[in-house]
Design a protein around this motif. Structure first.
Motif, PDB file in Angstrom:
ATOM      1  N   ALA A  64      10.001   1.745   8.553  1.00 32.02           N
ATOM      2  CA  ALA A  64       9.823   3.178   8.806  1.00 32.02           C
ATOM      3  C   ALA A  64      11.217   3.776   8.742  1.00 32.02           C
ATOM      4  O   ALA A  64      11.919   3.871   9.737  1.00 32.02           O
ATOM      5  N   SER A  65      11.658   4.108   7.529  1.00 23.58           N
ATOM      6  CA  SER A  65      13.032   4.577   7.350  1.00 23.58           C
ATOM      7  C   SER A  65      13.259   5.924   8.007  1.00 23.58           C
ATOM      8  O   SER A  65      14.377   6.310   8.289  1.00 23.58           O
ATOM      9  N   SER A  66      12.208   6.665   8.238  1.00 22.20           N
ATOM     10  CA  SER A  66      12.301   7.935   8.947  1.00 22.20           C
ATOM     11  C   SER A  66      10.893   8.261   9.431  1.00 22.20           C
ATOM     12  O   SER A  66       9.951   7.526   9.167  1.00 22.20           O
ATOM     13  N   GLN A  67      10.768   9.356  10.127  1.00 23.23           N
ATOM     14  CA  GLN A  67       9.437   9.734  10.574  1.00 23.23           C
ATOM     15  C   GLN A  67       8.586  10.284   9.430  1.00 23.23           C
ATOM     16  O   GLN A  67       7.397  10.536   9.594  1.00 23.23           O
ATOM     17  N   HIS A  68       9.180  10.432   8.237  1.00 17.40           N
ATOM     18  CA  HIS A  68       8.458  11.032   7.116  1.00 17.40           C
ATOM     19  C   HIS A  68       7.899  10.006   6.129  1.00 17.40           C
ATOM     20  O   HIS A  68       7.079  10.354   5.282  1.00 17.40           O
ATOM     21  N   ILE A  69       8.362   8.756   6.200  1.00 21.77           N
ATOM     22  CA  ILE A  69       7.929   7.780   5.205  1.00 21.77           C
ATOM     23  C   ILE A  69       7.779   6.413   5.863  1.00 21.77           C
ATOM     24  O   ILE A  69       8.603   6.001   6.664  1.00 21.77           O
ATOM     25  N   ARG A  70       6.699   5.721   5.514  1.00 18.96           N
ATOM     26  CA  ARG A  70       6.447   4.398   6.076  1.00 18.96           C
ATOM     27  C   ARG A  70       5.938   3.467   4.978  1.00 18.96           C
ATOM     28  O   ARG A  70       5.250   3.896   4.061  1.00 18.96           O
ATOM     29  N   LEU A  71       6.268   2.201   5.120  1.00 18.47           N
ATOM     30  CA  LEU A  71       5.811   1.175   4.195  1.00 18.47           C
ATOM     31  C   LEU A  71       5.006   0.171   5.017  1.00 18.47           C
ATOM     32  O   LEU A  71       5.524  -0.423   5.966  1.00 18.47           O
ATOM     33  N   ARG A  72       3.717   0.001   4.654  1.00 21.18           N
ATOM     34  CA  ARG A  72       2.833  -0.820   5.471  1.00 21.18           C
ATOM     35  C   ARG A  72       2.136  -1.872   4.609  1.00 21.18           C
ATOM     36  O   ARG A  72       1.993  -1.714   3.398  1.00 21.18           O
ATOM     37  N   LEU A  73       1.699  -2.934   5.291  1.00 24.50           N
ATOM     38  CA  LEU A  73       1.013  -4.030   4.622  1.00 24.50           C
ATOM     39  C   LEU A  73      -0.333  -4.263   5.287  1.00 24.50           C
ATOM     40  O   LEU A  73      -0.420  -4.410   6.505  1.00 24.50           O
ATOM     41  N   ASP A  74      -1.389  -4.297   4.488  1.00 22.83           N
ATOM     42  CA  ASP A  74      -2.720  -4.602   4.986  1.00 22.83           C
ATOM     43  C   ASP A  74      -2.829  -6.122   5.120  1.00 22.83           C
ATOM     44  O   ASP A  74      -2.873  -6.842   4.128  1.00 22.83           O
ATOM     45  N   VAL A  75      -2.857  -6.615   6.369  1.00 19.52           N
ATOM     46  CA  VAL A  75      -2.845  -8.058   6.592  1.00 19.52           C
ATOM     47  C   VAL A  75      -4.252  -8.646   6.698  1.00 19.52           C
ATOM     48  O   VAL A  75      -4.404  -9.850   6.875  1.00 19.52           O
ATOM     49  N   ARG A  76      -5.266  -7.824   6.588  1.00 20.40           N
ATOM     50  CA  ARG A  76      -6.625  -8.331   6.663  1.00 20.40           C
ATOM     51  C   ARG A  76      -6.973  -9.099   5.388  1.00 20.40           C
ATOM     52  O   ARG A  76      -6.771  -8.601   4.281  1.00 20.40           O
ATOM     53  N   GLU A  77      -7.469 -10.305   5.566  1.00 15.87           N
ATOM     54  CA  GLU A  77      -7.871 -11.172   4.446  1.00 15.87           C
ATOM     55  C   GLU A  77      -6.732 -11.366   3.446  1.00 15.87           C
ATOM     56  O   GLU A  77      -6.956 -11.497   2.240  1.00 15.87           O
ATOM     57  N   TYR A 156       4.728  11.612   5.126  1.00 14.22           N
ATOM     58  CA  TYR A 156       4.288  12.596   6.110  1.00 14.22           C
ATOM     59  C   TYR A 156       5.106  13.882   6.009  1.00 14.22           C
ATOM     60  O   TYR A 156       6.290  13.862   5.639  1.00 14.22           O
ATOM     61  N   HIS A 157       4.470  14.991   6.343  1.00 16.16           N
ATOM     62  CA  HIS A 157       5.158  16.275   6.460  1.00 16.16           C
ATOM     63  C   HIS A 157       5.976  16.267   7.748  1.00 16.16           C
ATOM     64  O   HIS A 157       5.751  15.451   8.639  1.00 16.16           O
ATOM     65  N   ARG A 158       6.948  17.173   7.834  1.00 13.30           N
ATOM     66  CA  ARG A 158       7.761  17.244   9.051  1.00 13.30           C
ATOM     67  C   ARG A 158       6.911  17.470  10.297  1.00 13.30           C
ATOM     68  O   ARG A 158       7.284  17.086  11.400  1.00 13.30           O
ATOM     69  N   SER A 159       5.760  18.089  10.119  1.00  9.79           N
ATOM     70  CA  SER A 159       4.864  18.338  11.247  1.00  9.79           C
ATOM     71  C   SER A 159       4.138  17.072  11.698  1.00  9.79           C
ATOM     72  O   SER A 159       3.499  17.057  12.746  1.00  9.79           O
ATOM     73  N   GLY A 160       4.256  15.995  10.895  1.00  8.15           N
ATOM     74  CA  GLY A 160       3.548  14.761  11.199  1.00  8.15           C
ATOM     75  C   GLY A 160       2.253  14.609  10.433  1.00  8.15           C
ATOM     76  O   GLY A 160       1.605  13.562  10.505  1.00  8.15           O
ATOM     77  N   GLU A 161       1.867  15.618   9.663  1.00  2.74           N
ATOM     78  CA  GLU A 161       0.633  15.561   8.884  1.00  2.74           C
ATOM     79  C   GLU A 161       0.825  14.672   7.657  1.00  2.74           C
ATOM     80  O   GLU A 161       1.838  14.756   6.958  1.00  2.74           O
TER      81      GLU A 161
END
Length: 393
Positions: A64-77, A156-161
């Motif tokens: 999560a380099s900032s509150q605006h961008i995240r990199l995630r991994l789906d670990v299911r199966e 994400y937008h600065r508002s968190g949306e």
């Protein structure tokens, strides 16, 4: 004599400009989402050890380099081998694979879609012929790249949306080959997330309006010996592009900001360690032609408050400042599997014997490839198609 000297200088300048236009390069998206992704990637641990991540609702957050961008991994199966690859990959060395993928996108993709081939990727990473034939090396690299295809980017937008969400690299086709009684990944058809590529190319494949050039050999920088050169090699071109509108010919950073840009931690008890690492990796980036001159304000060297000027190399200046359009060869062949080879041959109206003669390979080699329509092509056929040219689509 003066006119002759002037003409000689003009000739040399024209030759140098032509060489700069012909220089291979990576076309990087210079948008804020890509910059934020690179910054987060750069800051991942560099100790090459597995690190635990929080898993919520089946998702592991890689960065999560900032509150605006995240990199995630789906670990299911998720297959165990991919979990292992992510543990190894999720460090900063993933930047090297990212550079290699952008090399392929620049040379062959040009639309955000690309035919990824394991051998081409190993070439971009600088592996020797002997290492490329090693099944263990091939498996590790293939698993690391496949791990990239399992990652999701959320913006994400600065508002968190939530503004945009999708895979970093979408897979539309796979090609596998049998090695030592096991099926192994050999090729993929990939599409890069638009937020990480939309500034690079227009729909017709020509260069877009928000791209930055980096050296094509950046993926060959040793990520163990020079991790900070690799990060700076991807981040600095974007910063130079941003500063173009301010009519600046360099980026000026304080010593503290420069260390942060490189991802180097500063220990006040051992300051020389950080400065030595910085100087070593700046020199490596210069060697790779990803950086021009570096100059500190007099008396401010190796200080956190000191001002350092980082200049792009001349070939980068030619493309960004002087808007010198690079010369690009036609995209390479897009044939990935035996089935596509057969379709291409039939579109040419050739028999198998004629196609083998045109490619300079044995008829048996071509027949064996076409007999397994879903398997990846062997190296001999890939090289033959590249030499023959025109085998596109």
């Amino acid at each position: 004599l003066a006119l002759g000297t002037l003409a000689a200088h003009a000739f040399r300048a024209a030759r140098a400009a032509q060489r700069d236009r012909e220089k291979p390069f990576l076309a990087l998206d210079a948008g804020p989402a890509h910059h934020a992704l690179l910054n987060g990637w750069r800051d991942l641990p560099k100790d090459r050890q597995p690190h635990k991540t929080i898993v919520q609702d089946g998702w592991a957050e890689i960065l999560a380099s900032s509150q605006h961008i995240r990199l995630r991994l789906d670990v299911r199966e998720l297959p165990e081998r991919i979990i292992h690859a992510v543990r190894e990959w999720r460090g900063w060395q993933g930047l090297r694979h990212w550079a290699a993928l952008h090399r392929l996108l620049t040379l062959e993709g040009r639309t955000g879609f690309v035919r990824w081939k394991l051998d081409a990727h190993l070439d971009a990473l600088g592996y020797s012929d002997r290492a490329r034939r090693d099944p263990a090396v091939r498996k590790v690299v293939a698993d690391e790249v496949e791990a990239l295809t399992r990652l999701e980017l959320a913006i994400y937008h600065r508002s968190g949306e939530l503004r945009m969400r999708g895979p970093v690299l979408s897979v539309t086709q796979r090609a596998e080959a049998l090695h030592d009684s096991e099926w192994a990944l050999e090729g993929l058809v990939l599409a890069i997330h638009p937020a990480l590529y939309e500034g690079v190319r227009q729909r017709d494949g020509s260069l877009g309006s928000l791209w930055a050039p980096a050296p094509a050999d950046l993926a060959r920088v040793d990520h163990v010996r020079h991790p900070y050169a690799l990060a700076l090699g991807l981040i600095l071109p974007i910063r130079w592009r941003w500063d173009l509108g301010r009519e600046r010919d360099s980026i000026t950073l304080t010593g503290q900001s420069l260390l942060e840009a490189a991802g180097i931690r500063f220990d006040p008890h051992k300051p020389s360690r950080a400065w030595n690492a910085l100087e070593r990796d700046l020199a490596e980036l210069q060697r790779a032609e990803g950086l021009g001159a570096v100059s500190w304000e007099p008396g401010e060297e190796r200080t956190l408050a000191g001002r350092c000027h980082l200049y792009p190399p001349q070939w980068v200046r030619d493309r960004m400042v002087h808007r010198l359009t690079p010369l690009e060869a036609p995209p390479g062949p897009s044939i990935l599997t035996g089935g596509e080879l057969k379709a291409w041959r039939r579109a040419k109206g050739w028999t198998q014997v004629q196609a083998a003669e045109a490619l300079g390979v044995g008829t048996r080699t071509l027949k064996r490839a076409e007999a397994d329509p879903d398997a990846a092509l062997g190296r001999a056929l890939e090289e033959a198609l590249t030499r023959q040219g025109g085998a596109r689509g």
